[in-house]
Design a protein around this motif. Structure first.
Motif, PDB file in Angstrom:
ATOM      1  N   ALA A 145       7.821  54.022 -33.135  1.00 28.75           N
ATOM      2  CA  ALA A 145       7.037  55.117 -33.704  1.00 28.75           C
ATOM      3  C   ALA A 145       7.017  56.349 -32.808  1.00 28.75           C
ATOM      4  O   ALA A 145       6.479  57.392 -33.195  1.00 28.75           O
ATOM      5  CB  ALA A 145       5.601  54.647 -33.956  1.00 28.75           C
ATOM      6  N   ALA A 146       7.631  56.263 -31.625  1.00 32.66           N
ATOM      7  CA  ALA A 146       7.537  57.362 -30.659  1.00 32.66           C
ATOM      8  C   ALA A 146       8.466  58.519 -30.999  1.00 32.66           C
ATOM      9  O   ALA A 146       8.135  59.677 -30.760  1.00 32.66           O
ATOM     10  CB  ALA A 146       7.841  56.854 -29.255  1.00 32.66           C
ATOM     11  N   SER A 147       9.661  58.213 -31.531  1.00 32.59           N
ATOM     12  CA  SER A 147      10.621  59.286 -31.819  1.00 32.59           C
ATOM     13  C   SER A 147      11.671  58.779 -32.799  1.00 32.59           C
ATOM     14  O   SER A 147      11.849  57.569 -32.986  1.00 32.59           O
ATOM     15  CB  SER A 147      11.304  59.764 -30.534  1.00 32.59           C
ATOM     16  N   ASP A 148      12.399  59.720 -33.399  1.00 33.24           N
ATOM     17  CA  ASP A 148      13.480  59.358 -34.315  1.00 33.24           C
ATOM     18  C   ASP A 148      14.582  58.595 -33.585  1.00 33.24           C
ATOM     19  O   ASP A 148      15.197  57.680 -34.145  1.00 33.24           O
ATOM     20  CB  ASP A 148      14.059  60.614 -34.969  1.00 33.24           C
ATOM     21  N   THR A 149      14.843  58.981 -32.323  1.00 28.92           N
ATOM     22  CA  THR A 149      15.896  58.298 -31.560  1.00 28.92           C
ATOM     23  C   THR A 149      15.553  56.833 -31.361  1.00 28.92           C
ATOM     24  O   THR A 149      16.416  55.954 -31.489  1.00 28.92           O
ATOM     25  CB  THR A 149      16.109  58.987 -30.198  1.00 28.92           C
ATOM     26  N   GLU A 150      14.258  56.568 -31.042  1.00 36.15           N
ATOM     27  CA  GLU A 150      13.831  55.186 -30.856  1.00 36.15           C
ATOM     28  C   GLU A 150      14.014  54.393 -32.155  1.00 36.15           C
ATOM     29  O   GLU A 150      14.498  53.254 -32.146  1.00 36.15           O
ATOM     30  CB  GLU A 150      12.360  55.154 -30.432  1.00 36.15           C
ATOM     31  N   PHE A 151      13.625  54.994 -33.254  1.00 38.94           N
ATOM     32  CA  PHE A 151      13.735  54.344 -34.562  1.00 38.94           C
ATOM     33  C   PHE A 151      15.205  54.083 -34.905  1.00 38.94           C
ATOM     34  O   PHE A 151      15.571  52.987 -35.344  1.00 38.94           O
ATOM     35  CB  PHE A 151      13.085  55.227 -35.626  1.00 38.94           C
ATOM     36  N   THR A 174       6.490  50.536 -37.063  1.00 33.17           N
ATOM     37  CA  THR A 174       7.232  49.570 -36.250  1.00 33.17           C
ATOM     38  C   THR A 174       7.934  48.540 -37.125  1.00 33.17           C
ATOM     39  O   THR A 174       9.112  48.214 -36.910  1.00 33.17           O
ATOM     40  CB  THR A 174       6.274  48.870 -35.264  1.00 33.17           C
ATOM     41  N   PHE A 175       7.249  48.039 -38.124  1.00 33.82           N
ATOM     42  CA  PHE A 175       7.872  47.031 -38.991  1.00 33.82           C
ATOM     43  C   PHE A 175       8.955  47.630 -39.875  1.00 33.82           C
ATOM     44  O   PHE A 175       9.914  46.945 -40.244  1.00 33.82           O
ATOM     45  CB  PHE A 175       6.798  46.307 -39.817  1.00 33.82           C
ATOM     46  N   GLU A 176       8.838  48.905 -40.201  1.00 34.80           N
ATOM     47  CA  GLU A 176       9.937  49.564 -40.913  1.00 34.80           C
ATOM     48  C   GLU A 176      11.194  49.562 -40.046  1.00 34.80           C
ATOM     49  O   GLU A 176      12.312  49.377 -40.545  1.00 34.80           O
ATOM     50  CB  GLU A 176       9.553  51.008 -41.253  1.00 34.80           C
ATOM     51  N   ALA A 177      11.004  49.764 -38.741  1.00 39.73           N
ATOM     52  CA  ALA A 177      12.144  49.853 -37.832  1.00 39.73           C
ATOM     53  C   ALA A 177      12.832  48.511 -37.625  1.00 39.73           C
ATOM     54  O   ALA A 177      14.048  48.450 -37.422  1.00 39.73           O
ATOM     55  CB  ALA A 177      11.693  50.407 -36.483  1.00 39.73           C
ATOM     56  N   ASN A 208      12.984  54.103 -19.928  1.00 37.56           N
ATOM     57  CA  ASN A 208      13.477  55.307 -20.592  1.00 37.56           C
ATOM     58  C   ASN A 208      12.404  56.382 -20.707  1.00 37.56           C
ATOM     59  O   ASN A 208      12.650  57.569 -20.501  1.00 37.56           O
ATOM     60  CB  ASN A 208      13.999  54.943 -21.977  1.00 37.56           C
ATOM     61  N   GLN A 209      11.162  55.981 -21.026  1.00 33.72           N
ATOM     62  CA  GLN A 209      10.110  56.980 -21.225  1.00 33.72           C
ATOM     63  C   GLN A 209       9.703  57.634 -19.909  1.00 33.72           C
ATOM     64  O   GLN A 209       9.037  58.676 -19.909  1.00 33.72           O
ATOM     65  CB  GLN A 209       8.890  56.357 -21.898  1.00 33.72           C
ATOM     66  N   VAL A 214       9.909  45.177 -29.580  1.00 35.95           N
ATOM     67  CA  VAL A 214       9.429  46.538 -29.833  1.00 35.95           C
ATOM     68  C   VAL A 214       7.946  46.580 -29.515  1.00 35.95           C
ATOM     69  O   VAL A 214       7.241  45.576 -29.652  1.00 35.95           O
ATOM     70  CB  VAL A 214       9.681  46.970 -31.292  1.00 35.95           C
ATOM     71  N   ILE A 215       7.483  47.740 -29.074  1.00 35.36           N
ATOM     72  CA  ILE A 215       6.091  47.866 -28.666  1.00 35.36           C
ATOM     73  C   ILE A 215       5.343  48.785 -29.620  1.00 35.36           C
ATOM     74  O   ILE A 215       5.900  49.750 -30.142  1.00 35.36           O
ATOM     75  CB  ILE A 215       5.999  48.397 -27.208  1.00 35.36           C
ATOM     76  N   THR A 216       4.085  48.461 -29.844  1.00 31.94           N
ATOM     77  CA  THR A 216       3.247  49.273 -30.731  1.00 31.94           C
ATOM     78  C   THR A 216       1.808  49.257 -30.244  1.00 31.94           C
ATOM     79  O   THR A 216       1.296  48.212 -29.811  1.00 31.94           O
ATOM     80  CB  THR A 216       3.297  48.767 -32.185  1.00 31.94           C
ATOM     81  N   GLN A 217       1.166  50.382 -30.308  1.00 28.47           N
ATOM     82  CA  GLN A 217      -0.271  50.424 -30.084  1.00 28.47           C
ATOM     83  C   GLN A 217      -0.979  49.720 -31.246  1.00 28.47           C
ATOM     84  O   GLN A 217      -0.419  49.584 -32.337  1.00 28.47           O
ATOM     85  CB  GLN A 217      -0.758  51.868 -30.000  1.00 28.47           C
ATOM     86  N   ALA A 218      -2.199  49.291 -30.990  1.00 34.26           N
ATOM     87  CA  ALA A 218      -2.980  48.619 -32.044  1.00 34.26           C
ATOM     88  C   ALA A 218      -3.593  49.671 -32.974  1.00 34.26           C
ATOM     89  O   ALA A 218      -4.810  49.818 -33.097  1.00 34.26           O
ATOM     90  CB  ALA A 218      -4.060  47.744 -31.407  1.00 34.26           C
ATOM     91  N   ARG A 219      -2.707  50.412 -33.629  1.00 30.35           N
ATOM     92  CA  ARG A 219      -3.115  51.454 -34.579  1.00 30.35           C
ATOM     93  C   ARG A 219      -2.298  51.270 -35.854  1.00 30.35           C
ATOM     94  O   ARG A 219      -1.071  51.063 -35.794  1.00 30.35           O
ATOM     95  CB  ARG A 219      -2.886  52.842 -33.978  1.00 30.35           C
ATOM     96  N   GLU A 220      -2.956  51.354 -36.998  1.00 31.39           N
ATOM     97  CA  GLU A 220      -2.335  50.930 -38.255  1.00 31.39           C
ATOM     98  C   GLU A 220      -1.030  51.663 -38.557  1.00 31.39           C
ATOM     99  O   GLU A 220      -0.017  51.021 -38.865  1.00 31.39           O
ATOM    100  CB  GLU A 220      -3.308  51.122 -39.427  1.00 31.39           C
ATOM    101  N   HIS A 221      -1.018  52.991 -38.499  1.00 34.22           N
ATOM    102  CA  HIS A 221       0.194  53.714 -38.907  1.00 34.22           C
ATOM    103  C   HIS A 221       1.362  53.437 -37.950  1.00 34.22           C
ATOM    104  O   HIS A 221       2.528  53.422 -38.360  1.00 34.22           O
ATOM    105  CB  HIS A 221      -0.082  55.219 -39.000  1.00 34.22           C
ATOM    106  N   ILE A 222       1.053  53.189 -36.672  1.00 41.48           N
ATOM    107  CA  ILE A 222       2.115  52.886 -35.693  1.00 41.48           C
ATOM    108  C   ILE A 222       2.664  51.483 -35.945  1.00 41.48           C
ATOM    109  O   ILE A 222       3.882  51.254 -35.877  1.00 41.48           O
ATOM    110  CB  ILE A 222       1.576  53.037 -34.261  1.00 41.48           C
ATOM    111  N   ILE A 223       1.785  50.543 -36.256  1.00 38.59           N
ATOM    112  CA  ILE A 223       2.241  49.178 -36.551  1.00 38.59           C
ATOM    113  C   ILE A 223       3.132  49.168 -37.797  1.00 38.59           C
ATOM    114  O   ILE A 223       4.179  48.515 -37.819  1.00 38.59           O
ATOM    115  CB  ILE A 223       1.022  48.246 -36.743  1.00 38.59           C
TER     116      ILE A 223
END
Length: 561
Positions: free
Chosen positions: A75-81, A113-116, A42-43, A101-110
């Motif tokens: 974390a990439a977009s509202d549509t993804e979430f 991701t778990f919220e989603a 998709n990306q 689901v995929i996430t970079q090893a960055r705290e706010h993105i992780i």
């Protein structure tokens, strides 16, 4: 400038080599297939799929049989979430399907991701960070230890949040840009992450090795995978996965060699869509297994419908030569190929064999919803008699004698050459009718009546130059009597060289087709007739054959004149 000297080896060989994977002949058991169409595919789209399209794609993947589907980068977009929340909140994930689901090893993105994925019945959290020498030096400007620490910190946070979040979670780690990473260093990072997660056979982790950008030949990748396979910690608690891209055009080979080398799971997309030259095509991989007689555990029996839906959702077109799924992948235009295919298909019918080994066609097109009549043999100026005869027989039941088939081939190719186009089966049949059934340039049969005398006698009425002519003949049989009448009246001589006839159907009311070849001075002139009465069909065929002889003789006299 086109300067090859500025390029060189960018990959790293493993410290030890065994090449055990080379000793394996083929892939006999399907790996776990993970579709990344909804994320990686998709990306890569100029216009990414909207929510409704993503839900349709998810259902398509489920219908095909995927048990693991990477659905989003939340974390990439509202549509993804929203896609994640829609799937989870509406209980749209089948019990036997695991989302990823995929996430970079960055705290706010992780954390996002778990919220989603809160409340997911079964989800894989895919953690990654880039590890290559080039990216460490040019992009991050960090040491090996610093890059490893990014992965370790990410693994720690993923584990903590999984324990705090409602849902059933599994973990995956990818050393992105692996092809440019020192193999033993990539292994060290993977093992360090596994030391945090401590997987078990009952709750496995996934180590996923991507060819983020292909920079080496497939056997290099296989050797790298084999080294990791043999040296991973917690090996019985780890699923070794690969994620091949196609920058060198070797994505399929990377995947197949990688599985031989120890990988148990493959990530990819339908039709190979993805960034740059794309991901590995899971359809090709699965169908390659199928063509060797092994169950790929994915269902591509409705390939055209899958392709149509995919093109609609992604706004992309599948190339007509794309393996297994393109419009022309089972199609032969070449005369020699068509002849071999035609004979192979007839052999299957004659021997009633179950094994598929028709020349030039690796799998039975019907297995994936394709059609012999429209997909296998198509006719243009490069085609041969075998393909043309096959089209007439499979579509209209007309079986031509060998030499007549050759003449029909020349007539058909001449039309294709003059019109500069491919001919449909209906157009081929029209060429046949015009040349061998309706060909009456010299005279046309009006009527005939048989009566008995010392032998078989006939009164024949023909129309020539807008005049009706009546002639009489006798012979040993019906066809012989008519032939003798034509010979006597037109003052010609020929021999009945070929006479064949067959039914065009299986019931008693089916029409018959007769083919007749008459020889004169070493040349054969052909005619055909179709009628519910075989005698009538034979008479019509003979009339066309004599017309062709007379027409040729007349043209020769005109040339001499």
């Amino acid at each position: 400038m086109f300067n090859h000297q500025k390029y060189g080896k960018q990959y790293f060989m493993p410290p030890t080599l065994s090449y055990d994977w080379v000793k394996k002949e083929t892939i006999e058991k399907a790996p776990t297939w993970c579709s990344v169409d909804l994320r990686d595919g998709n990306q890569a789209l100029p216009i990414p799929m909207n929510l409704e399209e993503k839900l349709e794609m998810f259902q398509l993947l489920v219908d095909i049989g995927f048990k693991e589907i990477e659905v989003a980068f939340p974390a990439a977009s509202d549509t993804e979430f929203k896609l994640l929340r829609t799937l989870i909140d509406n209980n749209m994930i089948p019990d036997d399907v695991t989302i990823m689901v995929i996430t970079q090893a960055r705290e706010h993105i992780i954390r996002r991701t778990f919220e989603a994925i809160k409340g997911a019945p079964r989800a894989i959290v895919h953690l990654y960070n880039s590890t290559s020498e080039a990216q460490r030096r040019q992009v991050f400007r960090k040491s090996q230890e610093e890059i490893k620490q990014i992965a370790v910190n990410g693994a720690i946070l993923v584990k903590e949040l999984a324990e705090q979040t409602e849902g059933n979670f599994y973990f995956q780690y990818s050393p992105e840009s692996f092809p440019g990473t020192e193999v033993e260093y990539a292994l060290d990072i993977c093992n360090s992450v596994l030391d945090i997660w401590k997987p078990t056979p009952d709750h496995k982790a996934i180590i996923n090795i991507p060819t983020t950008v292909e920079i080496a030949m497939p056997h290099i990748f296989a050797s790298q995978i084999e080294y990791i396979h043999k040296n991973l910690s917690y090996r019985d608690g780890v699923t070794l996965s690969i994620h091949p891209h196609n920058d060198r055009g070797s994505g399929v080979s990377d995947a197949e060699f990688g599985v031989l080398a120890g990988a148990e799971r493959v990530e990819g997309t339908l039709f190979g869509i993805g960034e740059r030259t794309g991901n590995v095509d899971l359809i090709t991989l699965a169908m390659n297994m199928y063509s060797q007689g092994f169950d790929p555990e994915l269902d591509f029996s409705q390939m055209n419908a899958i392709r149509k839906k995919y093109e609609q959702l992604t706004r992309t077109e599948v190339h007509e030569r794309h393996p297994y799924s393109g419009d022309l992948v089972f199609t032969a235009f070449s005369g020699s190929h068509q002849d071999a295919i035609s004979k192979g298909m007839k052999y299957r019918q004659e021997t009633n064999t179950e094994k598929w080994d028709v020349p030039y066609i690796p799998v039975d097109p019907q297995d994936i919803g394709r059609n012999y009549q429209t997909d296998v043999i198509r006719i243009n100026s490069q085609s041969g008699k075998g393909g043309i005869g096959y089209m007439l027989e499979t579509n209209y039941g007309i079986k031509l004698p060998y030499k007549m088939n050759e003449a029909m081939g020349y007539a058909t190719k001449k039309v294709s050459d003059e019109t500069s186009k491919e001919l449909s089966s209906a157009e081929i049949y029209q060429v046949f009718r015009e040349n061998y059934i309706e060909y009456h340039p010299y005279f046309e049969l009006v009527d005939y009546h048989f009566h008995k005398g010392t032998g078989q006698e006939v009164t024949l009425t023909v129309r020539k130059d807008n005049e009706q002519i009546e002639m009489y003949g006798e012979g040993a049989g019906s066809l012989d009597a008519i032939s003798n009448a034509l010979k006597a009246y037109f003052d010609i001589d020929y021999a009945l060289e070929v006479y064949e006839q067959h039914s065009l159907g299986k019931d008693s009311s089916a029409e018959a087709c007769a083919q007749i070849g008459i020889s004169h001075h070493g040349e054969i002139y052909w005619g055909a007739g179709i009628h519910e009465d075989i005698t009538a069909a034979s008479v019509y065929a003979l009339v066309v054959a004599v017309n062709r002889l007379k027409d040729f003789a007349a043209s020769q006299k005109e040339i001499v004149k």
